[in-house]
Scaffold this motif. Sequence first.
Motif, PDB file in Angstrom:
ATOM      1  N   ALA A  18       0.833  -1.201   0.000  1.00 12.81           N
ATOM      2  CA  ALA A  18       0.000   0.000   0.000  1.00 12.81           C
ATOM      3  C   ALA A  18       0.868   1.252   0.000  1.00 12.81           C
ATOM      4  N   VAL A  19       1.889   1.267   0.853  1.00 18.24           N
ATOM      5  CA  VAL A  19       2.788   2.421   0.912  1.00 18.24           C
ATOM      6  C   VAL A  19       3.575   2.554  -0.388  1.00 18.24           C
ATOM      7  N   PHE A  20       4.044   1.427  -0.907  1.00 15.01           N
ATOM      8  CA  PHE A  20       4.869   1.449  -2.123  1.00 15.01           C
ATOM      9  C   PHE A  20       4.108   2.036  -3.311  1.00 15.01           C
ATOM     10  N   PHE A  21       2.825   1.649  -3.461  1.00 16.37           N
ATOM     11  CA  PHE A  21       2.062   2.102  -4.624  1.00 16.37           C
ATOM     12  C   PHE A  21       1.344   3.434  -4.405  1.00 16.37           C
ATOM     13  N   THR A  22       1.375   3.976  -3.188  1.00 17.66           N
ATOM     14  CA  THR A  22       0.614   5.189  -2.896  1.00 17.66           C
ATOM     15  C   THR A  22       0.989   6.380  -3.779  1.00 17.66           C
ATOM     16  N   PRO A  23       2.269   6.691  -4.004  1.00 20.30           N
ATOM     17  CA  PRO A  23       2.562   7.847  -4.866  1.00 20.30           C
ATOM     18  C   PRO A  23       1.941   7.723  -6.253  1.00 20.30           C
ATOM     19  N   TRP A  24       2.011   6.558  -6.849  1.00 17.61           N
ATOM     20  CA  TRP A  24       1.413   6.332  -8.166  1.00 17.61           C
ATOM     21  C   TRP A  24      -0.110   6.410  -8.079  1.00 17.61           C
ATOM     22  N   MET A  25      -0.664   5.818  -7.028  1.00 19.05           N
ATOM     23  CA  MET A  25      -2.114   5.813  -6.841  1.00 19.05           C
ATOM     24  C   MET A  25      -2.676   7.222  -6.737  1.00 19.05           C
ATOM     25  N   LEU A  26      -1.951   8.129  -6.085  1.00 20.88           N
ATOM     26  CA  LEU A  26      -2.447   9.481  -5.854  1.00 20.88           C
ATOM     27  C   LEU A  26      -2.532  10.305  -7.137  1.00 20.88           C
ATOM     28  N   VAL A  27      -1.707   9.966  -8.131  1.00 20.85           N
ATOM     29  CA  VAL A  27      -1.697  10.751  -9.365  1.00 20.85           C
ATOM     30  C   VAL A  27      -2.368  10.037 -10.540  1.00 20.85           C
ATOM     31  N   GLU A  82     -17.869   3.982   6.461  1.00 21.08           N
ATOM     32  CA  GLU A  82     -16.798   4.166   7.440  1.00 21.08           C
ATOM     33  C   GLU A  82     -15.421   3.842   6.867  1.00 21.08           C
ATOM     34  N   LEU A  83     -15.376   2.945   5.871  1.00 18.32           N
ATOM     35  CA  LEU A  83     -14.089   2.558   5.299  1.00 18.32           C
ATOM     36  C   LEU A  83     -13.428   3.698   4.530  1.00 18.32           C
ATOM     37  N   MET A  84     -14.210   4.710   4.159  1.00 19.71           N
ATOM     38  CA  MET A  84     -13.631   5.868   3.475  1.00 19.71           C
ATOM     39  C   MET A  84     -12.552   6.524   4.320  1.00 19.71           C
ATOM     40  N   PHE A  85     -12.705   6.432   5.629  1.00 14.31           N
ATOM     41  CA  PHE A  85     -11.820   7.159   6.534  1.00 14.31           C
ATOM     42  C   PHE A  85     -10.667   6.301   7.049  1.00 14.31           C
ATOM     43  N   ALA A  86     -10.575   5.052   6.575  1.00 16.27           N
ATOM     44  CA  ALA A  86      -9.456   4.195   6.957  1.00 16.27           C
ATOM     45  C   ALA A  86      -8.188   4.698   6.261  1.00 16.27           C
ATOM     46  N   PRO A  87      -7.088   4.865   6.991  1.00 15.60           N
ATOM     47  CA  PRO A  87      -5.854   5.368   6.383  1.00 15.60           C
ATOM     48  C   PRO A  87      -5.417   4.489   5.207  1.00 15.60           C
ATOM     49  N   ILE A  88      -5.091   5.113   4.106  1.00 12.63           N
ATOM     50  CA  ILE A  88      -4.590   4.475   2.877  1.00 12.63           C
ATOM     51  C   ILE A  88      -5.648   3.579   2.235  1.00 12.63           C
ATOM     52  N   LEU A  89      -6.197   2.626   2.992  1.00  6.57           N
ATOM     53  CA  LEU A  89      -7.188   1.701   2.450  1.00  6.57           C
ATOM     54  C   LEU A  89      -8.378   2.455   1.850  1.00  6.57           C
TER      55      LEU A  89
END
Length: 250
Positions: free
Chosen positions: A24-33, A101-108
Amino acid sequence: MKAVQWIRSLIFVGQMYLAMAVLAVFFTPWMLVDRRGAFAGVHTYCRWVRWSARWMVGLRSEVRGEVPSGEVLVASKHQSFLDIIILVSVLPRPKFIMKRELMFAPILGQYALRIGCVPVNRGKRAQAIQKMVADVASGAQRPGQLIIYPQGTRVAPGADMPYKVGSAVLYRELGQTCVPAATNVGVFWPRKGIYRKPGLAVIEFLPPIPPGLEPQAFMARLKTEVETASDALMLEAGFDAPAARAGRKG
Protein backbone atom coordinates in the motif's frame (compact mmCIF):
# COMPACT_ATOMS: atom_id res chain seq x y z
CA MET A 1 0.09 -32.47 11.97
CA LYS A 2 -2.79 -30.05 12.55
CA ALA A 3 -0.60 -28.09 14.97
CA VAL A 4 2.02 -27.65 12.24
CA GLN A 5 -0.65 -26.45 9.79
CA TRP A 6 -1.93 -23.99 12.40
CA ILE A 7 1.57 -22.53 12.84
CA ARG A 8 1.99 -22.27 9.08
CA SER A 9 -1.39 -20.55 8.92
CA LEU A 10 -0.37 -18.07 11.60
CA ILE A 11 2.81 -17.16 9.71
CA PHE A 12 0.86 -16.85 6.47
CA VAL A 13 -1.74 -14.51 7.99
CA GLY A 14 0.98 -12.37 9.57
CA GLN A 15 2.91 -11.91 6.33
CA MET A 16 -0.35 -11.30 4.44
CA TYR A 17 -1.12 -8.20 6.50
CA LEU A 18 2.50 -7.08 6.46
CA ALA A 19 2.48 -7.32 2.66
CA MET A 20 -0.73 -5.26 2.59
CA ALA A 21 0.97 -2.43 4.48
CA VAL A 22 4.20 -2.56 2.48
CA LEU A 23 2.54 -2.67 -0.93
CA ALA A 24 0.00 0.00 0.00
CA VAL A 25 2.79 2.42 0.91
CA PHE A 26 4.87 1.45 -2.12
CA PHE A 27 2.06 2.10 -4.62
CA THR A 28 0.61 5.19 -2.90
CA PRO A 29 2.56 7.85 -4.87
CA TRP A 30 1.41 6.33 -8.17
CA MET A 31 -2.11 5.81 -6.84
CA LEU A 32 -2.45 9.48 -5.85
CA VAL A 33 -1.70 10.75 -9.37
CA ASP A 34 -3.16 7.99 -11.52
CA ARG A 35 -5.96 5.47 -10.93
CA ARG A 36 -3.86 2.87 -12.72
CA GLY A 37 -1.56 2.94 -9.73
CA ALA A 38 -4.43 1.97 -7.44
CA PHE A 39 -5.38 -0.97 -9.66
CA ALA A 40 -1.75 -2.05 -9.92
CA GLY A 41 -1.49 -2.02 -6.14
CA VAL A 42 -4.62 -4.07 -5.44
CA HIS A 43 -3.87 -6.54 -8.25
CA THR A 44 -0.31 -7.05 -7.02
CA TYR A 45 -1.44 -7.60 -3.45
CA CYS A 46 -4.19 -10.09 -4.32
CA ARG A 47 -1.92 -12.10 -6.58
CA TRP A 48 0.71 -12.17 -3.84
CA VAL A 49 -1.81 -13.57 -1.35
CA ARG A 50 -2.86 -16.31 -3.77
CA TRP A 51 0.76 -17.21 -4.53
CA SER A 52 1.90 -17.18 -0.90
CA ALA A 53 -1.12 -19.23 0.23
CA ARG A 54 -0.14 -21.93 -2.24
CA TRP A 55 3.37 -22.52 -0.90
CA MET A 56 2.92 -21.49 2.73
CA VAL A 57 -0.28 -23.37 3.65
CA GLY A 58 -0.90 -25.58 0.60
CA LEU A 59 -4.02 -23.65 -0.41
CA ARG A 60 -4.20 -23.43 -4.19
CA SER A 61 -6.76 -21.26 -5.96
CA GLU A 62 -8.36 -21.49 -9.37
CA VAL A 63 -10.71 -19.42 -11.50
CA ARG A 64 -13.18 -21.16 -13.80
CA GLY A 65 -15.46 -19.75 -16.47
CA GLU A 66 -15.02 -16.63 -18.55
CA VAL A 67 -13.69 -13.66 -16.58
CA PRO A 68 -15.87 -10.60 -17.34
CA SER A 69 -14.08 -7.51 -18.56
CA GLY A 70 -16.80 -5.01 -19.45
CA GLU A 71 -19.23 -2.88 -17.47
CA VAL A 72 -21.10 -5.61 -15.58
CA LEU A 73 -22.40 -6.59 -12.18
CA VAL A 74 -20.62 -9.54 -10.60
CA ALA A 75 -22.97 -11.15 -8.07
CA SER A 76 -20.84 -13.49 -6.00
CA LYS A 77 -21.28 -15.95 -3.19
CA HIS A 78 -19.29 -14.55 -0.26
CA GLN A 79 -17.74 -16.96 2.25
CA SER A 80 -14.49 -15.33 3.39
CA PHE A 81 -11.81 -12.78 2.56
CA LEU A 82 -10.35 -15.21 0.04
CA ASP A 83 -13.19 -14.87 -2.46
CA ILE A 84 -12.57 -11.10 -2.48
CA ILE A 85 -8.86 -11.74 -3.07
CA ILE A 86 -9.48 -14.10 -5.99
CA LEU A 87 -12.07 -11.86 -7.66
CA VAL A 88 -9.92 -8.75 -7.42
CA SER A 89 -6.85 -10.64 -8.67
CA VAL A 90 -8.49 -11.45 -12.02
CA LEU A 91 -11.07 -8.72 -12.73
CA PRO A 92 -9.45 -5.86 -14.69
CA ARG A 93 -11.36 -3.02 -12.97
CA PRO A 94 -13.00 -4.37 -9.80
CA LYS A 95 -15.04 -2.09 -7.53
CA PHE A 96 -17.34 -2.64 -4.56
CA ILE A 97 -20.19 -1.11 -2.66
CA MET A 98 -18.58 -0.53 0.72
CA LYS A 99 -19.47 0.69 4.19
CA ARG A 100 -19.06 4.46 4.38
CA GLU A 101 -16.80 4.17 7.44
CA LEU A 102 -14.09 2.56 5.30
CA MET A 103 -13.63 5.87 3.47
CA PHE A 104 -11.82 7.16 6.53
CA ALA A 105 -9.46 4.19 6.96
CA PRO A 106 -5.85 5.37 6.38
CA ILE A 107 -4.59 4.48 2.88
CA LEU A 108 -7.19 1.70 2.45
CA GLY A 109 -10.00 4.24 2.07
CA GLN A 110 -8.07 6.17 -0.57
CA TYR A 111 -7.38 3.02 -2.57
CA ALA A 112 -11.06 2.05 -2.41
CA LEU A 113 -12.20 5.43 -3.69
CA ARG A 114 -9.58 5.53 -6.43
CA ILE A 115 -10.65 2.18 -7.90
CA GLY A 116 -14.27 3.35 -7.93
CA CYS A 117 -15.81 1.79 -4.83
CA VAL A 118 -19.17 3.25 -3.82
CA PRO A 119 -19.51 4.21 -0.12
CA VAL A 120 -22.97 3.88 1.43
CA ASN A 121 -24.50 4.20 4.86
CA ARG A 122 -25.77 0.70 5.61
CA GLY A 123 -27.70 1.79 8.66
CA LYS A 124 -30.80 2.75 6.67
CA ARG A 125 -31.71 0.09 4.14
CA ALA A 126 -34.00 1.98 1.74
CA GLN A 127 -31.81 5.07 1.65
CA ALA A 128 -28.72 2.91 1.21
CA ILE A 129 -30.20 1.22 -1.86
CA GLN A 130 -31.21 4.57 -3.39
CA LYS A 131 -27.73 5.93 -2.78
CA MET A 132 -26.15 2.82 -4.29
CA VAL A 133 -28.07 3.31 -7.51
CA ALA A 134 -27.40 7.07 -7.67
CA ASP A 135 -23.69 6.76 -6.90
CA VAL A 136 -23.07 3.84 -9.23
CA ALA A 137 -25.01 5.49 -12.05
CA SER A 138 -23.12 8.75 -11.61
CA GLY A 139 -19.84 6.83 -11.84
CA ALA A 140 -20.76 5.18 -15.14
CA GLN A 141 -17.96 7.07 -16.85
CA ARG A 142 -15.55 4.82 -14.95
CA PRO A 143 -16.02 1.40 -16.56
CA GLY A 144 -15.48 -1.59 -14.38
CA GLN A 145 -16.92 -4.65 -12.73
CA LEU A 146 -19.13 -3.85 -9.73
CA ILE A 147 -18.88 -6.75 -7.27
CA ILE A 148 -21.99 -7.25 -5.16
CA TYR A 149 -22.81 -9.87 -2.54
CA PRO A 150 -26.50 -10.77 -2.85
CA GLN A 151 -26.65 -12.17 0.68
CA GLY A 152 -25.04 -9.03 2.08
CA THR A 153 -22.46 -10.75 4.26
CA ARG A 154 -20.09 -13.69 4.53
CA VAL A 155 -21.98 -16.97 4.72
CA ALA A 156 -20.32 -20.08 6.14
CA PRO A 157 -20.48 -23.31 4.10
CA GLY A 158 -23.75 -25.06 4.81
CA ALA A 159 -25.42 -21.98 6.30
CA ASP A 160 -28.65 -20.67 4.80
CA MET A 161 -29.02 -16.91 4.34
CA PRO A 162 -31.62 -15.05 2.24
CA TYR A 163 -30.75 -13.13 -0.91
CA LYS A 164 -31.42 -9.42 -0.40
CA VAL A 165 -33.41 -7.19 -2.72
CA GLY A 166 -30.58 -4.68 -3.21
CA SER A 167 -29.02 -6.84 -5.94
CA ALA A 168 -32.25 -6.85 -7.96
CA VAL A 169 -32.62 -3.07 -7.55
CA LEU A 170 -29.12 -2.45 -8.88
CA TYR A 171 -29.65 -4.91 -11.73
CA ARG A 172 -32.90 -3.22 -12.76
CA GLU A 173 -31.82 0.40 -12.36
CA LEU A 174 -28.40 0.07 -13.96
CA GLY A 175 -29.63 -2.10 -16.83
CA GLN A 176 -26.38 -4.06 -16.84
CA THR A 177 -25.58 -7.70 -17.50
CA CYS A 178 -25.07 -9.68 -14.29
CA VAL A 179 -22.39 -12.36 -14.05
CA PRO A 180 -23.09 -14.76 -11.15
CA ALA A 181 -20.09 -16.26 -9.35
CA ALA A 182 -19.98 -19.38 -7.18
CA THR A 183 -17.29 -20.44 -4.73
CA ASN A 184 -16.13 -22.99 -2.18
CA VAL A 185 -13.44 -20.88 -0.46
CA GLY A 186 -15.09 -21.08 2.96
CA VAL A 187 -14.26 -24.78 3.16
CA PHE A 188 -10.58 -23.85 3.42
CA TRP A 189 -10.51 -20.23 4.63
CA PRO A 190 -13.18 -19.59 7.29
CA ARG A 191 -14.95 -16.32 8.03
CA LYS A 192 -13.03 -15.99 11.28
CA GLY A 193 -9.93 -17.53 12.80
CA ILE A 194 -6.35 -18.27 11.75
CA TYR A 195 -6.42 -21.86 10.53
CA ARG A 196 -6.22 -22.39 6.76
CA LYS A 197 -6.79 -25.83 5.25
CA PRO A 198 -4.81 -27.08 2.25
CA GLY A 199 -6.79 -27.82 -0.91
CA LEU A 200 -8.18 -26.18 -4.02
CA ALA A 201 -10.28 -23.03 -3.56
CA VAL A 202 -12.35 -22.13 -6.61
CA ILE A 203 -14.21 -19.11 -7.95
CA GLU A 204 -16.43 -20.01 -10.88
CA PHE A 205 -17.95 -17.38 -13.16
CA LEU A 206 -21.32 -18.64 -14.39
CA PRO A 207 -23.20 -17.79 -17.62
CA PRO A 208 -24.24 -14.12 -17.69
CA ILE A 209 -27.79 -13.05 -16.91
CA PRO A 210 -28.82 -10.48 -19.52
CA PRO A 211 -30.54 -7.23 -18.45
CA GLY A 212 -34.29 -6.89 -18.56
CA LEU A 213 -35.62 -9.60 -16.27
CA GLU A 214 -38.23 -8.72 -13.68
CA PRO A 215 -36.71 -8.47 -10.16
CA GLN A 216 -38.44 -11.60 -8.85
CA ALA A 217 -37.35 -13.67 -11.85
CA PHE A 218 -33.84 -12.28 -11.62
CA MET A 219 -33.52 -13.11 -7.91
CA ALA A 220 -34.87 -16.62 -8.38
CA ARG A 221 -32.45 -17.34 -11.21
CA LEU A 222 -29.49 -15.77 -9.42
CA LYS A 223 -30.06 -17.72 -6.21
CA THR A 224 -30.64 -21.04 -7.96
CA GLU A 225 -27.56 -20.76 -10.15
CA VAL A 226 -25.17 -19.46 -7.49
CA GLU A 227 -26.29 -21.88 -4.77
CA THR A 228 -26.34 -24.92 -7.07
CA ALA A 229 -22.86 -24.20 -8.43
CA SER A 230 -21.46 -23.36 -4.99
CA ASP A 231 -22.85 -26.58 -3.52
CA ALA A 232 -21.17 -28.53 -6.35
CA LEU A 233 -17.84 -26.80 -5.73
CA MET A 234 -18.06 -27.45 -1.99
CA LEU A 235 -18.88 -31.11 -2.61
CA GLU A 236 -15.83 -31.30 -4.88
CA ALA A 237 -13.84 -30.00 -1.90
CA GLY A 238 -15.28 -32.70 0.37
CA PHE A 239 -18.03 -30.68 2.05
CA ASP A 240 -21.69 -31.67 1.60
CA ALA A 241 -23.50 -28.34 1.95
CA PRO A 242 -27.08 -29.66 1.49
CA ALA A 243 -26.49 -32.27 4.21
CA ALA A 244 -25.07 -29.60 6.52
CA ARG A 245 -28.11 -27.39 5.98
CA ALA A 246 -30.44 -30.31 6.63
CA GLY A 247 -28.56 -31.07 9.84
CA ARG A 248 -28.97 -27.49 11.05
CA LYS A 249 -32.70 -27.59 10.39
CA GLY A 250 -33.03 -30.95 12.08
